[in-house]
Design a protein around this motif. Sequence first.
Motif, PDB file in Angstrom:
ATOM      1  N   SER A 128      90.633  15.286  58.237  1.00  0.00           N
ATOM      2  CA  SER A 128      89.938  14.528  57.193  1.00  0.00           C
ATOM      3  C   SER A 128      90.048  15.226  55.841  1.00  0.00           C
ATOM      4  CB  SER A 128      88.466  14.328  57.559  1.00  0.00           C
ATOM      5  OG  SER A 128      88.335  13.554  58.731  1.00  0.00           O
ATOM      6  N   GLU A 132      91.954  13.774  52.576  1.00  0.00           N
ATOM      7  CA  GLU A 132      91.240  13.606  51.306  1.00  0.00           C
ATOM      8  C   GLU A 132      91.960  14.335  50.170  1.00  0.00           C
ATOM      9  OE1 GLU A 132      87.382  15.066  52.224  1.00  0.00           O
ATOM     10  OE2 GLU A 132      86.885  13.351  53.507  1.00  0.00           O
ATOM     11  N   GLN A 136      93.810  12.001  47.205  1.00  0.00           N
ATOM     12  CA  GLN A 136      93.080  12.081  45.948  1.00  0.00           C
ATOM     13  C   GLN A 136      93.934  11.563  44.787  1.00  0.00           C
ATOM     14  OE1 GLN A 136      91.927  16.063  44.938  1.00  0.00           O
ATOM     15  NE2 GLN A 136      90.252  15.406  43.631  1.00  0.00           N
ATOM     16  N   LYS A 143      91.496   6.618  54.240  1.00  0.00           N
ATOM     17  CA  LYS A 143      90.597   7.559  54.914  1.00  0.00           C
ATOM     18  C   LYS A 143      90.928   7.584  56.395  1.00  0.00           C
ATOM     19  CE  LYS A 143      86.829   5.415  53.717  1.00  0.00           C
ATOM     20  NZ  LYS A 143      87.451   4.277  52.975  1.00  0.00           N
TER      21      LYS A 143
END
Length: 209
Positions: A128, A132, A136, A143
Amino acid sequence: MYNSKPHQEHDLDRLHQHMHGTRLAILLSHSEQGLLATHLPVLIDTSEGEFGTVYAHLARANHQWQALAQGTEALLVFPGADAYVSPGYYPSKTENPKVVPTWNYLAVHAYGTAEVLHDGPTLLAIVSRLTERHEQGRKKPWKVTDAPADYLDRMLHAIVGIRLPIARLQGACKLSQNRSAQDIAGVREGLGASPDYLDNQLAAHMRQL
Protein backbone atom coordinates in the motif's frame (compact mmCIF):
# COMPACT_ATOMS: atom_id res chain seq x y z
CA MET A 1 32.50 -0.28 -2.76
CA TYR A 2 35.76 1.24 -3.90
CA ASN A 3 35.44 4.99 -3.52
CA SER A 4 38.39 7.39 -3.37
CA LYS A 5 38.33 10.08 -0.70
CA PRO A 6 37.43 13.12 -2.89
CA HIS A 7 34.28 11.31 -4.04
CA GLN A 8 32.98 10.00 -0.72
CA GLU A 9 29.58 11.26 0.41
CA HIS A 10 28.96 11.14 4.17
CA ASP A 11 26.04 13.54 4.60
CA LEU A 12 23.16 11.34 5.78
CA ASP A 13 20.44 13.67 4.51
CA ARG A 14 21.95 13.67 1.01
CA LEU A 15 22.36 9.89 1.09
CA HIS A 16 18.72 9.48 2.08
CA GLN A 17 17.62 11.98 -0.56
CA HIS A 18 19.43 9.92 -3.20
CA MET A 19 17.80 6.71 -1.96
CA HIS A 20 14.32 8.25 -1.95
CA GLY A 21 14.92 9.42 -5.51
CA THR A 22 15.91 5.97 -6.79
CA ARG A 23 12.85 4.30 -8.25
CA LEU A 24 14.39 0.83 -8.64
CA ALA A 25 17.11 -0.53 -6.36
CA ILE A 26 19.14 -3.72 -6.77
CA LEU A 27 19.16 -6.28 -3.93
CA LEU A 28 22.28 -8.46 -3.86
CA SER A 29 22.99 -11.39 -1.57
CA HIS A 30 24.86 -14.69 -1.54
CA SER A 31 23.57 -18.23 -1.23
CA GLU A 32 24.84 -21.78 -1.73
CA GLN A 33 23.97 -21.31 -5.41
CA GLY A 34 26.16 -18.20 -5.63
CA LEU A 35 25.30 -14.52 -6.00
CA LEU A 36 21.65 -13.52 -6.32
CA ALA A 37 20.23 -10.20 -7.51
CA THR A 38 16.74 -8.73 -7.73
CA HIS A 39 15.63 -5.36 -9.08
CA LEU A 40 12.88 -3.98 -6.88
CA PRO A 41 11.18 -0.78 -5.70
CA VAL A 42 11.81 -0.02 -2.04
CA LEU A 43 10.67 2.22 0.80
CA ILE A 44 13.13 3.90 3.15
CA ASP A 45 11.98 4.74 6.67
CA THR A 46 14.58 7.21 7.92
CA SER A 47 13.06 7.26 11.42
CA GLU A 48 14.04 3.63 12.11
CA GLY A 49 17.63 3.00 13.19
CA GLU A 50 20.84 4.98 12.83
CA PHE A 51 20.87 4.90 9.03
CA GLY A 52 17.23 4.03 8.31
CA THR A 53 15.36 0.84 7.44
CA VAL A 54 14.40 -0.44 4.00
CA TYR A 55 11.11 -2.18 3.23
CA ALA A 56 10.36 -4.12 0.04
CA HIS A 57 8.80 -7.33 -1.19
CA LEU A 58 9.89 -10.25 -3.34
CA ALA A 59 7.93 -12.84 -5.29
CA ARG A 60 7.54 -15.96 -3.16
CA ALA A 61 8.85 -17.91 -6.16
CA ASN A 62 12.10 -15.91 -5.97
CA HIS A 63 14.47 -18.07 -3.91
CA GLN A 64 16.50 -15.08 -2.81
CA TRP A 65 14.22 -14.55 0.18
CA GLN A 66 15.10 -18.01 1.47
CA ALA A 67 18.79 -17.11 1.36
CA LEU A 68 18.05 -13.84 3.17
CA ALA A 69 16.18 -15.78 5.86
CA GLN A 70 19.47 -17.55 6.69
CA GLY A 71 20.86 -14.28 8.04
CA THR A 72 23.38 -13.54 5.30
CA GLU A 73 24.38 -9.91 4.79
CA ALA A 74 22.63 -8.20 1.88
CA LEU A 75 23.56 -5.20 -0.22
CA LEU A 76 21.09 -2.74 -1.73
CA VAL A 77 22.47 -0.67 -4.60
CA PHE A 78 20.83 2.66 -5.33
CA PRO A 79 22.20 3.78 -8.72
CA GLY A 80 22.02 7.40 -9.80
CA ALA A 81 22.94 9.65 -12.70
CA ASP A 82 26.12 8.78 -14.60
CA ALA A 83 28.03 10.08 -17.61
CA TYR A 84 31.14 9.47 -19.69
CA VAL A 85 33.67 12.27 -19.23
CA SER A 86 35.77 13.01 -22.30
CA PRO A 87 39.27 14.48 -21.90
CA GLY A 88 38.05 17.02 -24.44
CA TYR A 89 36.05 18.68 -21.67
CA TYR A 90 39.23 19.68 -19.81
CA PRO A 91 40.62 23.11 -20.77
CA SER A 92 43.87 22.08 -19.05
CA LYS A 93 44.61 19.46 -21.70
CA THR A 94 45.98 22.17 -24.01
CA GLU A 95 48.84 22.66 -21.56
CA ASN A 96 49.06 19.13 -20.21
CA PRO A 97 47.92 16.38 -22.61
CA LYS A 98 48.35 13.68 -19.92
CA VAL A 99 44.62 13.11 -19.48
CA VAL A 100 42.37 10.08 -20.01
CA PRO A 101 38.60 9.51 -20.08
CA THR A 102 36.72 8.72 -16.89
CA TRP A 103 33.16 8.22 -15.69
CA ASN A 104 31.23 10.43 -13.28
CA TYR A 105 28.38 8.95 -11.28
CA LEU A 106 26.26 8.97 -8.15
CA ALA A 107 25.51 5.83 -6.13
CA VAL A 108 24.58 4.70 -2.62
CA HIS A 109 25.19 1.24 -1.16
CA ALA A 110 23.23 0.08 1.90
CA TYR A 111 24.27 -3.04 3.82
CA GLY A 112 22.33 -5.02 6.39
CA THR A 113 20.74 -8.30 7.43
CA ALA A 114 17.17 -8.69 6.22
CA GLU A 115 14.15 -9.94 8.12
CA VAL A 116 11.67 -11.88 5.99
CA LEU A 117 8.01 -11.00 6.61
CA HIS A 118 5.02 -13.26 5.90
CA ASP A 119 2.01 -11.89 7.78
CA GLY A 120 -0.79 -10.45 5.66
CA PRO A 121 -1.27 -7.07 7.39
CA THR A 122 2.45 -6.25 7.12
CA LEU A 123 2.57 -7.23 3.44
CA LEU A 124 -0.55 -5.17 2.77
CA ALA A 125 1.04 -2.16 4.48
CA ILE A 126 4.22 -2.46 2.37
CA VAL A 127 2.44 -2.75 -0.99
CA SER A 128 0.00 0.00 0.00
CA ARG A 129 2.81 2.44 0.88
CA LEU A 130 4.68 1.60 -2.31
CA THR A 131 1.56 2.12 -4.38
CA GLU A 132 0.74 5.42 -2.69
CA ARG A 133 4.27 6.65 -3.36
CA HIS A 134 4.21 5.90 -7.07
CA GLU A 135 0.57 6.85 -7.69
CA GLN A 136 1.14 10.22 -6.05
CA GLY A 137 0.44 13.10 -8.42
CA ARG A 138 -1.78 11.11 -10.79
CA LYS A 139 -5.17 12.61 -11.58
CA LYS A 140 -6.97 9.49 -10.32
CA PRO A 141 -4.53 7.58 -8.08
CA TRP A 142 -5.10 3.83 -8.00
CA LYS A 143 -5.34 2.30 -4.52
CA VAL A 144 -4.59 -1.25 -3.47
CA THR A 145 -8.11 -1.49 -2.07
CA ASP A 146 -9.47 -0.86 -5.58
CA ALA A 147 -8.63 -4.52 -6.36
CA PRO A 148 -11.18 -7.20 -5.36
CA ALA A 149 -10.46 -8.50 -1.85
CA ASP A 150 -10.16 -12.17 -2.88
CA TYR A 151 -7.77 -11.30 -5.72
CA LEU A 152 -5.69 -9.10 -3.44
CA ASP A 153 -5.46 -11.90 -0.89
CA ARG A 154 -4.09 -14.27 -3.55
CA MET A 155 -1.56 -11.67 -4.67
CA LEU A 156 -0.36 -11.15 -1.09
CA HIS A 157 0.12 -14.90 -0.69
CA ALA A 158 2.41 -14.79 -3.74
CA ILE A 159 4.93 -12.41 -2.12
CA VAL A 160 7.10 -12.11 0.97
CA GLY A 161 8.11 -8.89 2.65
CA ILE A 162 11.63 -7.70 3.44
CA ARG A 163 12.68 -5.45 6.31
CA LEU A 164 16.34 -4.47 6.21
CA PRO A 165 17.74 -2.23 8.96
CA ILE A 166 20.75 -0.48 7.42
CA ALA A 167 23.96 -1.32 9.29
CA ARG A 168 26.37 0.42 6.90
CA LEU A 169 25.82 3.14 4.34
CA GLN A 170 28.26 4.26 1.65
CA GLY A 171 27.82 7.04 -0.86
CA ALA A 172 29.75 7.89 -4.02
CA CYS A 173 29.50 11.35 -5.55
CA LYS A 174 32.08 11.33 -8.34
CA LEU A 175 31.71 14.72 -10.00
CA SER A 176 35.29 15.57 -11.03
CA GLN A 177 36.17 16.95 -7.57
CA ASN A 178 39.78 15.84 -8.13
CA ARG A 179 40.13 18.25 -11.08
CA SER A 180 40.79 21.99 -11.11
CA ALA A 181 37.90 24.45 -10.93
CA GLN A 182 38.49 25.20 -14.62
CA ASP A 183 38.27 21.55 -15.61
CA ILE A 184 35.18 21.00 -13.42
CA ALA A 185 33.50 23.88 -15.23
CA GLY A 186 34.52 22.36 -18.57
CA VAL A 187 32.98 19.00 -17.66
CA ARG A 188 29.82 20.67 -16.38
CA GLU A 189 29.44 22.71 -19.55
CA GLY A 190 30.24 19.78 -21.82
CA LEU A 191 27.69 17.49 -20.19
CA GLY A 192 25.13 20.28 -20.05
CA ALA A 193 25.44 20.85 -23.81
CA SER A 194 25.19 17.14 -24.62
CA PRO A 195 22.11 15.85 -26.51
CA ASP A 196 21.96 12.98 -23.99
CA TYR A 197 19.51 13.78 -21.18
CA LEU A 198 21.45 11.52 -18.78
CA ASP A 199 24.52 13.69 -19.34
CA ASN A 200 22.32 16.72 -18.63
CA GLN A 201 21.17 15.12 -15.37
CA LEU A 202 24.73 14.77 -14.15
CA ALA A 203 25.54 18.34 -15.22
CA ALA A 204 22.63 19.50 -13.04
CA HIS A 205 24.13 17.67 -10.07
CA MET A 206 27.50 19.29 -10.75
CA ARG A 207 25.89 22.74 -10.62
CA GLN A 208 24.96 22.01 -7.00
CA LEU A 209 28.60 21.55 -5.94
